[in-house]
Design an enzyme around this catalytic site. Structure first.
Site, mmCIF file in Angstrom:
data_model
loop_
_atom_site.group_PDB
_atom_site.id
_atom_site.type_symbol
_atom_site.label_atom_id
_atom_site.label_comp_id
_atom_site.label_asym_id
_atom_site.label_seq_id
_atom_site.Cartn_x
_atom_site.Cartn_y
_atom_site.Cartn_z
ATOM 1 N N ASP A 100 -12.814 5.414 2.091
ATOM 2 C CA ASP A 100 -11.230 5.521 2.487
ATOM 3 C C ASP A 100 -11.057 6.848 2.403
ATOM 4 O OD1 ASP A 100 -8.626 5.505 1.987
ATOM 5 O OD2 ASP A 100 -8.413 4.089 0.480
ATOM 6 N N GLU A 150 -7.153 0.737 -4.159
ATOM 7 C CA GLU A 150 -6.991 0.594 -2.742
ATOM 8 C C GLU A 150 -8.531 0.099 -2.030
ATOM 9 O OE1 GLU A 150 -5.850 4.617 -1.838
ATOM 10 O OE2 GLU A 150 -3.805 4.143 -2.534
ATOM 11 N N LYS A 186 3.006 11.085 -3.539
ATOM 12 C CA LYS A 186 1.835 10.658 -4.381
ATOM 13 C C LYS A 186 0.678 11.683 -4.862
ATOM 14 C CE LYS A 186 -1.700 7.077 -3.328
ATOM 15 N NZ LYS A 186 -2.169 6.251 -2.229
ATOM 16 N N ASP A 244 0.698 -1.195 -0.061
ATOM 17 C CA ASP A 244 -0.036 0.171 -0.119
ATOM 18 C C ASP A 244 0.922 1.091 -0.104
ATOM 19 O OD1 ASP A 244 -1.667 2.215 0.609
ATOM 20 O OD2 ASP A 244 -2.154 1.478 2.689
#
Ligand code: AMP
Length: 608
Positions: free
Chosen positions: A193, A171, A70, A8
């Site tokens: 999420d 994810e 990211k 992850d």
């Protein structure tokens, strides 16, 4: 059988897991932590630091420490997201040669994929240390809402890190896999999420025979914990300005300390109703007096500051449900993922919206890596019955005459998939067509993201509308797109795999892979204790050197005398840990040493 790890790759933290003897497990790093900060730094001596060790020195080396890479991965230079990062990041972001983004650390430019590769390489090493042998294969997760460029850039990062990324998965899908693994469920679930930088919501059907089908997915790649931290920072800066007439944003070191303190306060407020933010010697006044920042922040105030951010996530949930044609009553479980779902108000609003309490027993920080590991082992082991049906998060199509966008594959189509449409020439004797491949939801081509372009030439000469061109789009299981255009009469064809969007050429990737290899060797040779001792001794040396000066400056106040006493304690404890060769204790002590060193440097900088 060959091992495959699940990674992850988070905005704030990353996590690596593996399936061992049929059980998915998270692998702790050398410090015993199950997650590792996605932070990378280059020290003055040119040494590369990744993870906790990079985080610890972020305040004193802010310009050369990258966090939240990211948010930039796979993005084009000329985008609002990059503009916003330019305004807020302490590290230097510059324009790259392919309209992409590069980051300057010391005197070298790095692509964002290279920075993420350093984090992936760290995760690879954590897994290899644990397993005792080399690992090459990995499944890496990305937010469901990542577009083709962001996925491709993530894959490049894997290659640079020396990993064979056998699959990129979303994810939320990974979270659902971990949640449903081995439980023989048959139900519709929502995965909410909220991480450090991104928000995703997905609706999935879990079928009893190991089928995981995503029905719809949506999100915002610029909405996460960092925005909550920013609200707290704004609140602190404003309060300080009112009290002292000084703008703390003008001071890089102060800003980095504010950032640390804001995040810490936010996390504390998930457990307690009130917390104190205390930053001694944050800046000096125009009369050279050291000023401290000391404020109480309540959970109520935090909720007031951030309410609209949570509401934004709920609005996205609402529209996703609408798009998917699933009603709230059909959702049988809500799974929470991401560190930010520990915030009570987030839990409360999600429960309120779905009309049910989110399910417990899923660890929000670990579930995504576990799902990636499960998917990895299923891909290698043909015995395992598990089918993952993901969807494409954006509509794909081409530009047609008038600047309009013609969709070929609609949003939320299950992948892998392909689709064809026939187009015609628009002018008499037109011998070439340019195919612009786009991704997005606008009817106007220019408002969507350009993934790539190519030209089909040598068409047969004919009146307009007479030459037919067949365009085929294909999306593979990683969500990566390839496009083919074919002259139906002559059979002549052209195709592209949309790869240019990560901003790296194959040559560049190859040379980065080579460079990363030398670093891997460099990293693994470092003995844990020696490295920590050196780091500690450097900080201790700094503190000892500044001690007399700081003591003189601050010993006039109780507050200052107290700080000096504490600093002495921190040094004593570090000395005894070194003597006992207690590497774990010493690692923990680094945090206290770092804080003391920063405080000392702050005092000297502000008063001298
Ligand atoms: P992730 O990207 O899933 O690792 O989530 C990281 C985000 O979660 C960061 O913004 C953290 O500050 C935040 N976070 C982690 N733990 C907590 C907590 N206990 N309370 C509030 N936020 C948290």
């Amino acid at each position: 059988m060959e091992k495959v790890i699940g990674i992850d790759l988070g905005t704030t933290n990353s996590c690596v897991a593996i399936v061992e003897g049929g059980t998915p497990t998270v692998i702790p790093n050398r410090g015993g932590y199950k997650t590792t900060p996605s932070m990378v730094a280059i020290t003055e001596a040119g040494k590369r630091l990744v993870g906790h060790i990079a985080k610890r020195q972020a305040v004193t080396n802010a310009e050369n420490t990258v966090y939240a890479a990211k948010r930039l991965i796979g993005r084009k230079w000329n985008t609002t997201q990059v503009r916003s990062a330019l305004a807020t990041c302490p590290y230097r972001i510059v324009e790259g040669p392919h309209d992409d983004v590069r980051i300057q650390l010391r005197d070298k430019l790095y692509s964002v994929s290279e920075i993420s590769a350093m984090v992936l390489q760290e995760m690879k090493i954590i897994a290899e240390d644990y397993l005792g042998h080399e690992v090459r294969k990995a499944v890496v997760t990305v937010p469901a809402y990542f577009n083709d460029g962001q996925r491709q850039a993530t894959k490049d990062a894997g290659a640079i890190a020396g990993l064979d990324v056998i699959r990129i998965i979303n994810e939320p899908t990974a979270a659902a896999l971990a949640y449903g693994f081995g439980r023989n469920l048959d139900r519709t679930v929502a995965v909410y999420d909220l991480g450090g930088g991104t928000f995703d919501i997905s609706i999935l059907e879990i079928g009893s025979h190991g089928v995981f089908k995503v029905i719809s997915t949506a999100g915002d790649t610029f909405l996460g914990g960092e925005d909550f931290d920013s609200r707290i920072i704004d609140w602190l800066v404003k309060g300080f300005q009112q009290e002292h007439g000084i703008d703390l944003r003008q001071d890089r070191m102060a800003l980095q300390r504010l950032k640390d303190a804001a995040e810490k306060a936010k996390c504390e407020l998930s457990a307690v109703r009130e917390t104190e933010i205390n930053l001694p010697f944050i800046i000096s006044s125009s009369r050279n007096e050291a000023l401290h920042l000391q404020r109480m922040l309540s959970r109520d105030e935090l909720e007031r500051l951030c309410n609209d951010l949570i509401e934004r996530t709920i609005k996205i949930c609402e529209s996703t449900l609408e798009d998917s044609g699933v009603s709230k009553d059909d959702i049988e479980d809500v799974i929470l993922v991401g560190g930010m779902t520990r915030v009570p108000k987030v839990q409360h609003m999600v429960a309120g919206f779905f009309g049910r309490e989110p399910c417990k027993g899923v660890h929000p920080d670990e579930v995504v890596a576990l799902g990636a590991a499960i998917q990895g082992s299923a891909l290698l082991d043909e015995q395992q019955e598990m089918v993952l049906l993901d969807v494409t998060p954006h509509t794909l199509g081409i530009m047609v005459v008038g600047g309009f966008f013609e969709p070929l594959i609609p949003q939320n189509t299950t992948v892998p998939t392909s689709s064809s449409k026939t187009f015609t020439t628009v002018r008499d004797n037109q011998t070439a067509v340019k195919i612009l491949v786009l991704q997005g939801e606008s009817q106007r081509a220019e408002q969507n993201e350009l993934l790539g372009e190519f030209i089909l030439t040598d068409l047969r000469r004919a009146a307009k509308g007479q030459v037919e061109i067949d365009v085929t789009f294909e999306i593979n299981a990683d969500g990566i797109v390839s496009v083919q255009a074919k002259d139906l009469e002559t059979g002549r064809q052209q195709s592209i795999t949309v790869t240019a969007s990560s901003g790296l050429t194959q040559d560049e990737i190859t040379s980065m892979i080579d460079e990363a290899k030398t670093h891997a060797v460099d990293r693994r040779a470092t003995e844990a204790f020696e490295g920590t001792r050196q780091e500690a001794e450097k900080l201790m040396g700094d503190i000892e050197r500044l001690f007399p000066q700081v003591e003189q400056i601050v010993s006039g106040s109780d507050f200052g005398r107290d700080a000096i006493e504490k600093a002495r304690g921190v040094l004593d404890r570090a000395r005894s840990l070194i003597e006992r060769k207690d590497v774990e204790g010493l690692k923990e002590q680094l945090e206290a040493l770092g804080r003391t060193q920063r405080m000392f440097k702050g005092v000297i900088a502000k008063t001298g």
